[in-house]
Motif scaffolding. Structure first.
Motif, PDB file in Angstrom:
ATOM      1  N   THR A  13      37.126 -61.800 -21.081  1.00 36.61           N
ATOM      2  CA  THR A  13      37.007 -62.684 -19.926  1.00 36.61           C
ATOM      3  C   THR A  13      38.374 -62.869 -19.278  1.00 36.61           C
ATOM      4  O   THR A  13      39.397 -62.385 -19.781  1.00 36.61           O
ATOM      5  CB  THR A  13      36.459 -64.063 -20.336  1.00 36.61           C
ATOM      6  OG1 THR A  13      37.476 -64.780 -21.071  1.00 36.61           O
ATOM      7  CG2 THR A  13      35.210 -63.918 -21.206  1.00 36.61           C
ATOM      8  N   VAL A  14      38.421 -63.602 -18.185  1.00 37.67           N
ATOM      9  CA  VAL A  14      39.695 -63.830 -17.503  1.00 37.67           C
ATOM     10  C   VAL A  14      40.643 -64.691 -18.336  1.00 37.67           C
ATOM     11  O   VAL A  14      41.826 -64.812 -17.985  1.00 37.67           O
ATOM     12  CB  VAL A  14      39.481 -64.492 -16.125  1.00 37.67           C
ATOM     13  CG1 VAL A  14      38.832 -63.524 -15.157  1.00 37.67           C
ATOM     14  CG2 VAL A  14      38.665 -65.774 -16.247  1.00 37.67           C
ATOM     15  N   TYR A  15      40.163 -65.259 -19.424  1.00 38.18           N
ATOM     16  CA  TYR A  15      41.049 -66.016 -20.300  1.00 38.18           C
ATOM     17  C   TYR A  15      41.763 -65.107 -21.296  1.00 38.18           C
ATOM     18  O   TYR A  15      42.726 -65.535 -21.942  1.00 38.18           O
ATOM     19  CB  TYR A  15      40.269 -67.095 -21.045  1.00 38.18           C
ATOM     20  CG  TYR A  15      39.885 -68.267 -20.173  1.00 38.18           C
ATOM     21  CD1 TYR A  15      40.861 -69.008 -19.510  1.00 38.18           C
ATOM     22  CD2 TYR A  15      38.559 -68.638 -19.999  1.00 38.18           C
ATOM     23  CE1 TYR A  15      40.522 -70.080 -18.699  1.00 38.18           C
ATOM     24  CE2 TYR A  15      38.208 -69.717 -19.200  1.00 38.18           C
ATOM     25  CZ  TYR A  15      39.194 -70.435 -18.547  1.00 38.18           C
ATOM     26  OH  TYR A  15      38.860 -71.501 -17.755  1.00 38.18           O
ATOM     27  N   SER A  16      41.315 -63.890 -21.464  1.00 40.28           N
ATOM     28  CA  SER A  16      42.005 -62.942 -22.350  1.00 40.28           C
ATOM     29  C   SER A  16      43.076 -62.219 -21.552  1.00 40.28           C
ATOM     30  O   SER A  16      42.956 -62.051 -20.333  1.00 40.28           O
ATOM     31  CB  SER A  16      41.009 -61.932 -22.920  1.00 40.28           C
ATOM     32  OG  SER A  16      40.592 -61.010 -21.924  1.00 40.28           O
ATOM     33  N   PRO A  17      44.158 -61.776 -22.206  1.00 39.48           N
ATOM     34  CA  PRO A  17      45.210 -61.051 -21.477  1.00 39.48           C
ATOM     35  C   PRO A  17      44.688 -59.818 -20.749  1.00 39.48           C
ATOM     36  O   PRO A  17      45.063 -59.567 -19.597  1.00 39.48           O
ATOM     37  CB  PRO A  17      46.201 -60.674 -22.580  1.00 39.48           C
ATOM     38  CG  PRO A  17      45.998 -61.725 -23.634  1.00 39.48           C
ATOM     39  CD  PRO A  17      44.527 -62.039 -23.608  1.00 39.48           C
ATOM     40  N   ILE A  18      43.808 -59.056 -21.402  1.00 44.90           N
ATOM     41  CA  ILE A  18      43.271 -57.845 -20.784  1.00 44.90           C
ATOM     42  C   ILE A  18      42.384 -58.209 -19.592  1.00 44.90           C
ATOM     43  O   ILE A  18      42.490 -57.620 -18.504  1.00 44.90           O
ATOM     44  CB  ILE A  18      42.484 -57.007 -21.812  1.00 44.90           C
ATOM     45  CG1 ILE A  18      43.428 -56.462 -22.874  1.00 44.90           C
ATOM     46  CG2 ILE A  18      41.737 -55.864 -21.116  1.00 44.90           C
ATOM     47  CD1 ILE A  18      42.725 -55.710 -24.004  1.00 44.90           C
ATOM     48  N   GLY A  19      41.485 -59.189 -19.783  1.00 49.15           N
ATOM     49  CA  GLY A  19      40.580 -59.592 -18.717  1.00 49.15           C
ATOM     50  C   GLY A  19      41.321 -60.185 -17.533  1.00 49.15           C
ATOM     51  O   GLY A  19      40.984 -59.918 -16.370  1.00 49.15           O
ATOM     52  N   ARG A  20      42.336 -60.999 -17.808  1.00 42.91           N
ATOM     53  CA  ARG A  20      43.138 -61.587 -16.739  1.00 42.91           C
ATOM     54  C   ARG A  20      43.849 -60.502 -15.933  1.00 42.91           C
ATOM     55  O   ARG A  20      43.829 -60.506 -14.693  1.00 42.91           O
ATOM     56  CB  ARG A  20      44.166 -62.566 -17.338  1.00 42.91           C
ATOM     57  CG  ARG A  20      45.119 -63.193 -16.310  1.00 42.91           C
ATOM     58  CD  ARG A  20      46.180 -64.034 -17.010  1.00 42.91           C
ATOM     59  NE  ARG A  20      47.163 -64.534 -16.063  1.00 42.91           N
ATOM     60  CZ  ARG A  20      47.079 -65.685 -15.406  1.00 42.91           C
ATOM     61  NH1 ARG A  20      46.036 -66.451 -15.588  1.00 42.91           N
ATOM     62  NH2 ARG A  20      48.043 -66.060 -14.577  1.00 42.91           N
ATOM     63  N   SER A  21      44.465 -59.563 -16.659  1.00 43.26           N
ATOM     64  CA  SER A  21      45.199 -58.500 -15.993  1.00 43.26           C
ATOM     65  C   SER A  21      44.271 -57.624 -15.158  1.00 43.26           C
ATOM     66  O   SER A  21      44.603 -57.248 -14.021  1.00 43.26           O
ATOM     67  CB  SER A  21      45.940 -57.650 -17.028  1.00 43.26           C
ATOM     68  OG  SER A  21      46.755 -56.687 -16.405  1.00 43.26           O
ATOM     69  N   ARG A  22      43.102 -57.323 -15.707  1.00 45.33           N
ATOM     70  CA  ARG A  22      42.138 -56.505 -14.963  1.00 45.33           C
ATOM     71  C   ARG A  22      41.699 -57.218 -13.679  1.00 45.33           C
ATOM     72  O   ARG A  22      41.601 -56.611 -12.610  1.00 45.33           O
ATOM     73  CB  ARG A  22      40.929 -56.201 -15.842  1.00 45.33           C
ATOM     74  CG  ARG A  22      39.879 -55.322 -15.162  1.00 45.33           C
ATOM     75  CD  ARG A  22      38.620 -55.207 -16.011  1.00 45.33           C
ATOM     76  NE  ARG A  22      38.910 -54.619 -17.312  1.00 45.33           N
ATOM     77  CZ  ARG A  22      38.619 -55.186 -18.481  1.00 45.33           C
ATOM     78  NH1 ARG A  22      38.041 -56.383 -18.502  1.00 45.33           N
ATOM     79  NH2 ARG A  22      38.910 -54.587 -19.604  1.00 45.33           N
ATOM     80  N   PHE A  23      41.433 -58.522 -13.789  1.00 51.51           N
ATOM     81  CA  PHE A  23      40.983 -59.286 -12.631  1.00 51.51           C
ATOM     82  C   PHE A  23      42.080 -59.370 -11.568  1.00 51.51           C
ATOM     83  O   PHE A  23      41.827 -59.141 -10.381  1.00 51.51           O
ATOM     84  CB  PHE A  23      40.551 -60.683 -13.066  1.00 51.51           C
ATOM     85  CG  PHE A  23      40.070 -61.561 -11.951  1.00 51.51           C
ATOM     86  CD1 PHE A  23      38.848 -61.333 -11.346  1.00 51.51           C
ATOM     87  CD2 PHE A  23      40.842 -62.620 -11.486  1.00 51.51           C
ATOM     88  CE1 PHE A  23      38.399 -62.134 -10.303  1.00 51.51           C
ATOM     89  CE2 PHE A  23      40.407 -63.431 -10.454  1.00 51.51           C
ATOM     90  CZ  PHE A  23      39.176 -63.180  -9.863  1.00 51.51           C
TER      91      PHE A  23
END
Length: 591
Positions: A277-287
């Motif tokens: 999700t956007v709370y994870s480093p990967i999800g935030r970076s992707r978003f």
């Protein structure tokens, strides 16, 4: 009764707050029973309901309500709003007949409405129960147009530019409004159950007191809620004296239940679910990458994000310079404060801004002993000049015949020197602007200013709000609820003639962080110190929310609350129809 249930869900086309929470609750309903059929009826754009439509909810465009006319996001044109209402009411009977036939055709079991009075009327003439799901109703909104509080628009000085040259604000007489408002009020009186959302104001079609007109709910000088109105809002609705039911029209059975009120949890769209999700480093970076934000600005420990969301904005280079600013931006309207119980009350009004600090208790659980820190007045140090930026605001125009608002762009040229220190607190901040269709008028202008980025047209706002450190926007349910849900501090520009905002301020005082930015400061681009203050107040709660998000703690809380509410509503509908099925024939009225 027959299974599965069929719901017709009427959604006001006025603003995105109605649409986002309708979509959220429709999702809770259909997740409870996937066999259920839900028809959303609205003049709001279909894409706003995508998260529920993707689960099988149906959408139908229809003109179902009038609108409050807002020349810009935070102003109300009283006279044009009354004219829009009068025009809609002239078509009410033909629209009602149309909806009656449609409800019959889809074999609806119940009407839900947020907060279109026509849906409740249509249910009553069709012999269906109706449920009002809202934190306010438009009878109060239109009634409040008679308030003696004037939304002042002081003439700008020679070195200031006004973003909205609107006509002077004059109250509409209660004598003119009353026969129009009464028709809206009667529609809501046809509703059988009220699901009262957080951030509410009085619902006069259910509780006998406070009654219309709405202006006496406030101090007419300061435009703040009276203590007795706040006391009413914090009471359990089960102790309120309610108006009796309006009988079904024609030859339908008697209504089996007395009217009642359910106090609801926050209905809000959640972040996109998934492994990252956007709370994870990967999800935030992707978003953030999807928004064009470069990778070196993705770390929340190094880069802070301001979201600017007023509907539609353009930034372009000015054609002329206004020179240095005086460093002082006098407000062009009075800045209302929340009138809380004595121990919650803010200090007197300030020409700069007012602050709403967090309180541990939610509005739904609040009692008169709830304690908040006494907020103080913030007087930011503002830089004296701007640098090559044109800040602009959203104006509204009509979509089609229904007076449904949509955003278009109206630019204001500012000579801007040193915009970094006026708009953003320091070089660790970036801004993501929503609703931008273009950055400028020529190829030379088409790039945004440094550290400003454009969100895609249909960006999913809950994800964007979750990655934000502060959000700047107008005071509305959709933005307030998503800021509260994500623990994002909110800097807002008030709408003093829109009575709903009093309830939203109370919600922010209990569950969030909110600072009011006077419109003159917003229009002048004096944002930085207010943004910094909001971030300072809310950063600990935001950090905790991000940690919970990374760990997946309490991420299903809103879904669980929504599912419980959906169960209450569907149980009520089934019980209604079961009672009707056992009604003796002699209880059916003659035409």
């Amino acid at each position: 009764m027959k299974e599965p249930l069929v719901f017709a869900y009427y959604c006001s086309g006025h603003g995105y707050g109605h649409a986002t929470r309708v979509s959220a609750f429709a999702r809770h309903l259909i997740n409870l029973d996937s066999r259920m059929t839900i028809h959303i009826v609205s003049s709001a754009p279909k894409h706003v309901f995508n998260d529920s439509i993707s689960l099988g909810v149906l959408y139908r465009f229809a003109e179902i309500d009038p609108v409050i006319v807002q020349p810009v996001a935070y102003r109300v044109d009283r006279r044009r709003s009354v004219e829009a209402l009068r025009s809609f009411l002239a078509r009410k009977d033909s629209l009602l007949e149309q909806e009656k036939q449609w409800l019959f055709n889809i074999q609806a079991d119940c009407v839900l409405s947020d907060a279109a009075f026509l849906g409740c009327l249509a249910a009553n003439v069709t012999g269906l129960p109706s449920i009002l799901v809202s934190n306010f109703t438009f009878d109060s909104v239109y009634s409040f147009l008679s308030t003696k509080f004037v939304d002042q628009n002081d003439a700008p000085s020679e070195d200031e530019l006004s973003i909205d040259d609107h006509t002077p604000d004059y109250p509409i007489s209660d004598e003119e409004l009353k026969p129009l408002v009464q028709q809206i009020y009667y529609g809501y009186r046809c509703a059988d159950l009220l699901v009262r959302l957080p951030g509410c104001i009085p619902i006069p079609s259910f509780s006998t007191s406070p009654s219309l007109p709405a202006p006496p709910w406030t101090d007419q000088g300061s435009n703040t809620l009276l203590d007795e109105i706040v006391a009413h809002l914090v009471q359990k609705p089960s102790i309120h004296l309610l108006h009796s039911s309006i009988p079904f029209a024609n030859s339908h059975p008697k209504k089996p239940f007395a009217r009642s009120i359910i106090r609801a949890p926050l209905l809000v769209r959640g972040i996109t679910k998934g492994l990252e999700t956007v709370y994870s480093p990967i999800g935030r970076s992707r978003f953030l990458s999807s928004l064009g934000v470069p990778e070196h600005l993705h770390n929340p420990d190094e880069t802070k994000i301001l979201i600017v969301s007023f509907g539609g904005q353009v930034f372009r280079k000015p054609t002329s310079s206004r020179g240095s600013s005086s460093g002082h931006s006098s407000p062009r309207c009075k800045t209302p404060q929340i009138d809380l119980p004595a121990e919650l009350r803010q200090i007197p009004d300030s020409p700069r801004m007012s602050k709403i600090l967090p309180c541990n208790d939610a509005l739904g659980k609040m009692d008169m002993s709830c304690h908040c820190h006494n907020p103080h007045v913030i007087k930011p140090e503002l830089s004296s000049t701007f640098d090559n930026l044109s800040a602009m605001l959203t104006k509204t125009e009509f979509w089609g015949k229904n007076n449904v608002t949509c955003s278009h762009l109206d630019t204001l040229d500012h000579a801007v020197d040193d915009f970094d220190t006026r708009l953003l607190p320091d070089s660790s901040w970036i801004a993501i602007v929503c609703g931008v269709s273009k950055w400028g008028q020529s190829e030379a202008d088409e790039k945004p200013p440094d550290r400003f980025f454009v969100a895609p047209k249909y960006v999913y706002m809950p994800d964007l709000t979750a990655v934000a450190d502060v959000l700047l926007g107008k005071l509305g349910y959709g933005t307030v609820s998503e800021c509260v849900d994500s623990c994002t501090p909110f800097v807002y520009v008030a709408r003093p003639l829109f009575v709903e905002e009093h309830g939203l301020k109370l919600l922010l005082a209990r569950e969030g962080v909110g600072i009011e930015l006077p419109r003159a400061a917003y229009e002048a681009g004096d944002w930085a110190s207010v943004v910094e203050e909001a971030w300072s107040l809310g950063r600990d709660a935001k950090a905790e929310m991000r940690m919970k998000g990374r760990l997946g703690v309490d991420m299903n809380k809103r879904d669980e609350e929504g599912t419980l509410l959906a169960g209450q509503v569907t149980d009520w509908v089934r019980a209604w129809h079961d009672s009707i099925a056992h009604t003796p024939d002699d209880d059916v009225r003659d035409c």
